[in-house]
Design a protein around this motif. Structure first.
Motif: not given
Length: 329
Positions: A236-237, A240-241, A247, A296-297
């Motif tokens: 996910t990071m 979308k990060g 993180y 938030r991601l």
């Protein structure tokens, strides 16, 4: 095949779960691991789908050749485990520092656009804020204590990733996993050692309350995160990060070590007589990540501690002859 990723330390605990997830998601995956501490059997289910490069993570030229054509290098190789921090600090530091430099330089030479680096909660050790955000100050409490060989090496690794590599990559990200656990994580971590201790003590007491020694009085807290959730967080990071971001990936379900021992006993149907001992030098009273930045991601841990313990205990009961120990943590 899909997009190419290279995972250093892909035979390690988190690394192997990450590799299997990447393969299952259609990635073309290369693993860099000597398997000195890693375990190739962890990758048996995807062995035919993975390219393995058996080289030291400090070998920059070998890494450069292995990195060519990759979209992302995910650098997880390290000497982990609390026992190693105390007994092999020189190796912990050498692999951590020289490995980070070699990975960054090899990625630059090979033209890899993205770099993902594994750090640790040990970089901030004893936090002044709990749950702890990514903005917390990094600290090295005592350079004379070999425990901090790992945390110190990861502080430098973060500096290398964000500063030494800043002009050479499209995206650089650092994640700090917090108290990861799950099946096949080895035997040198708190949960498998608690499981092994419960097995041994129960066998020796023939069904009576099993003596179960812990370090300290058990009031220390941790927030344990099941390994599948950690892997989901890493991906996910990455998807979308942002660039040059840190993180915290973990679970914010905080539990005391005393309660952890109790839950392990209940899950194993063993009545434990939990006995306090001397605290570990350099231990941290509370550790729990603030994961709002990950939320938030779109990240949310899915496996609660009771379910994760049941899945982990089942694996260790099946493999208990491999590592049952009565050593104190």
């Amino acid at each position: 095949m899909g997009t190419r990723a290279v995972v250093t330390g892909g035979g390690g605990f988190i690394g192997a779960y990450l590799v299997k997830r990447l393969v299952n998601d259609g990635w073309d995956v290369t693993v860099v691991d000597t398997m000195v501490r890693g375990d190739a059997t962890r990758l048996s289910s995807v062995a035919s789908d993975v390219r393995l490069i058996s080289c030291d993570v400090r070998d920059e030229e070998a890494l450069r050749r292995g990195f060519e054509g990759a979209e992302v290098v995910m650098h997880l190789a390290a000497i982990n485990g609390t026992e190693n921090f105390y007994k092999r600090p020189e190796l912990v530091l050498d692999v951590g520092l020289r490995g980070a430099l070699a990975v960054v330089n090899a990625g630059r030479s090979a033209g890899v656009p993205d770099l993902v680096v594994a750090s640790t909660a040990e970089v901030y050790q004893t936090a002044s804020i709990v749950p702890t955000p990514e903005t917390i100050a990094l600290t090295l409490p005592d350079s004379l204590n070999p425990r901090y060989s790992y945390g110190g090496s990861k502080i430098v690794t973060e500096l290398i990733a964000f500063n030494y590599a800043q002009d050479h990559y499209r995206k650089v990200q650092v994640f700090r996993p917090h108290n990861v656990y799950g099946p096949d994580m080895g035997w040198k971590h708190v949960i498998p050692q608690f499981i092994a201790r419960a097995i041994s003590s129960s066998a020796a007491t023939s069904g009576r309350r099993a003596p179960f020694a812990i370090q300290g009085d058990g009031s220390e807290t941790r927030a344990f995160c099941f390994v599948d959730d950690i892997v989901e967080g890493i991906l996910t990071m990455y998807r979308k990060g942002g660039h040059r971001e840190i993180y915290h990936i973990g679970n914010d379900e905080e539990v005391s070590i005393l309660e952890l021992a109790r839950r392990i006993g209940v899950s194993m149907d063993i009545e434990l007589d939990i006995q306090a001992g001397a605290p570990a030098p350099g231990g941290t009273q509370r550790r729990c990540p603030d994961i709002n930045k990950m939320r938030r991601l779109g990240f949310q841990p899915r496996v609660d501690l009771n379910e994760g313990l049941q899945r982990t205990i089942a694996w260790y009961l099946e493999h208990s002859r491999e590592g049952v120990t009565n050593e104190l943590l």
